[in-house]
Enzyme design. Structure first.
Site, PDB file in Angstrom:
ATOM      1  N   HIS A  62       0.811  -1.226   0.000  1.00  0.00           N
ATOM      2  CA  HIS A  62       0.000   0.000   0.000  1.00  0.00           C
ATOM      3  C   HIS A  62       0.839   1.267   0.000  1.00  0.00           C
ATOM      4  O   HIS A  62       1.852   1.374   0.695  1.00  0.00           O
ATOM      5  CB  HIS A  62      -1.078  -0.014   1.088  1.00  0.00           C
ATOM      6  CG  HIS A  62      -0.633   0.049   2.515  1.00  0.00           C
ATOM      7  ND1 HIS A  62      -0.437   1.228   3.171  1.00  0.00           N
ATOM      8  CD2 HIS A  62      -0.423  -0.932   3.430  1.00  0.00           C
ATOM      9  CE1 HIS A  62      -0.108   0.980   4.433  1.00  0.00           C
ATOM     10  NE2 HIS A  62      -0.082  -0.317   4.613  1.00  0.00           N
ATOM     11  N   ASP A 173       5.699   1.935   6.932  1.00  0.00           N
ATOM     12  CA  ASP A 173       4.396   1.269   6.759  1.00  0.00           C
ATOM     13  C   ASP A 173       3.578   2.126   5.805  1.00  0.00           C
ATOM     14  O   ASP A 173       3.027   3.138   6.214  1.00  0.00           O
ATOM     15  CB  ASP A 173       3.712   1.128   8.117  1.00  0.00           C
ATOM     16  CG  ASP A 173       2.310   0.538   8.008  1.00  0.00           C
ATOM     17  OD1 ASP A 173       1.917   0.134   6.904  1.00  0.00           O
ATOM     18  OD2 ASP A 173       1.614   0.509   9.038  1.00  0.00           O
ATOM     19  N   GLU A 205      -5.360   1.728   2.241  1.00  0.00           N
ATOM     20  CA  GLU A 205      -5.287   0.565   3.146  1.00  0.00           C
ATOM     21  C   GLU A 205      -5.488   0.973   4.586  1.00  0.00           C
ATOM     22  O   GLU A 205      -6.106   0.266   5.371  1.00  0.00           O
ATOM     23  CB  GLU A 205      -3.935  -0.150   2.986  1.00  0.00           C
ATOM     24  CG  GLU A 205      -3.878  -1.522   3.667  1.00  0.00           C
ATOM     25  CD  GLU A 205      -3.423  -1.504   5.123  1.00  0.00           C
ATOM     26  OE1 GLU A 205      -3.507  -2.543   5.786  1.00  0.00           O
ATOM     27  OE2 GLU A 205      -2.988  -0.434   5.619  1.00  0.00           O
TER      28      GLU A 205
HETATM   29 ZN   LIG Z   1       0.482  -1.253   6.479  1.00  0.00          ZN
END
Ligand SMILES: [Zn+2]
Length: 351
Positions: A62, A173, A205
């Site tokens: 993502h 992330d 996401e």
């Molecule tokens: Zn993630």
């Protein structure tokens, strides 16, 4: 792998819902290897290798990151925000912040700081309404010349190299995962894979899963490899009993879960063994809390495998991952794209 491109991705704000600036850079980068590029109304980017193949592997990482969106500017010129994704607003008190304002396709960065008082830090119930951003404006009018409702807000960070190939930044992330799928697709092509490879840097996401849903329904993959970060347990205050024994620098993490196809995990294990790539394992009792959950339930159902990059301090501005782990994830997935064939049996039972 092109480390500089991951650094550029990390320096490009893509708060969930406002991913376009990053996705546009990914389009430019992917032109060097993709046989075909696709976009869709959810701002997904899909780079296709071997589009004529009738066996389709979706690779998904993502592109969005957690952060905030501007909700209101008060009379004093202070910026009020709402969460975008699973972000803890208390972490941004007394922290360098940035607001990204889009105008005519250009992205202006406005410097700010998270308002700090000692009393604020003592507050046990700290909500998004307690976080204000000071951009130095003297009035609402002055601030609104630069900032609009809906603008992205996030920590203003730079990539910092640490010891032992570790490095830190906000939004690893999942920019490290999005970068991994891009580089894995590129490498699979170099290795001569004849499968259809659909590299999707997905949107949303952290908030809704909207990107992965649209992308997977459009691609209709035979299987999907999802790359996200996962909790490491190699620092004080973590519990190996619940998280498992997961080290940053310890290699790719495979997820053991009912959501994940066991045969795909076995293939990953075989490749890792042959390539001397160390593997680690995480357990997901139910859903995996990644785009994999969304993709698995598209179409007639999609067999998925989840490869995670171990990470310390997830959903903070000082997330830490390891360059070697990323490189090993890229090699593992590239090789997977070469070896899996159209006649692969995803079934775990025999009749
Ligand atoms: Zn993630």
């Amino acid at each position: 792998m092109n480390k500089e491109f991951l650094k550029e991705m990390l320096n490009t704000v893509s708060v969930t819902g406002n991913e376009e600036a990053l996705q546009q850079k990914i389009i430019d980068y992917s032109k060097s290897f993709a046989d075909k590029l696709m976009v869709d109304p959810m701002s997904n980017v899909i780079s296709v290798i071997n589009p004529k193949s009738d066996f389709r592997i979706m690779l998904c990482g993502h592109a969005d990151e957690i952060g905030f969106r501007v909700t209101y500017v008060d009379e004093g010129g202070f910026i009020h925000v709402q969460r975008a994704g699973g972000v803890n607003p208390k972490l941004y008190v007394g922290y360098p912040m940035q607001i990204i304002h889009e105008e005519n396709g250009k992205y202006n960065k406005i410097n700010g700081v998270g308002v700090y008082t000692r009393d604020l830090l003592k507050k046990s119930e700290f909500d998004e309404s307690d976080l204000l951003i000071d951009i130095g404006a003297n009035s609402k009018e002055e601030a609104l010349k630069l900032v609009s409702v809906g603008d992205s807000v996030c920590a203003d960070t730079v990539v910092r190299e640490l010891l032992n190939d570790n490095f830190s930044c906000r939004a690893l992330d999942d920019k490290s995962g999005a970068f991994t799928v891009i580089e894995a697709g590129r490498k699979a092509k170099e290795k001569g894979s004849d499968n259809g490879i659909y590299v999707n840097t997905s949107t949303g996401e952290e908030s809704s899963g909207r990107g992965a849903y649209f992308a997977s329904e459009g691609i209709k993959p035979d299987c999907a490899v999802i790359v996200d970060v996962t909790w490491a347990s190699d620092y004080p205050g973590t519990d190996k009993g619940t998280t498992g024994d997961i080290k940053v620098g310890g290699g790719p993490v495979l997820c053991l879960s009912g959501m994940v196809n066991k045969k795909l995990n076995t293939l990953m294990q075989e490749i890792a063994k042959e390539k001397n790539i160390p593997l680690q394992y995480e357990i997901a009792g139910g859903r995996t809390a990644t785009d994999g959950d969304t993709i698995a339930f598209t179409g007639n159902g999609v067999p998925i495998v989840l490869v995670s990059i171990p990470e310390r301090y997830m959903h903070s501005s000082v997330e830490v991952t390891n360059w070697k782990d990323i490189e090993q994830c890229i090699e593992l997935i590239a090789e997977f794209c070469v070896r899996i064939k159209k006649d692969f049996d995803f079934n775990t039972l025999k009749i």
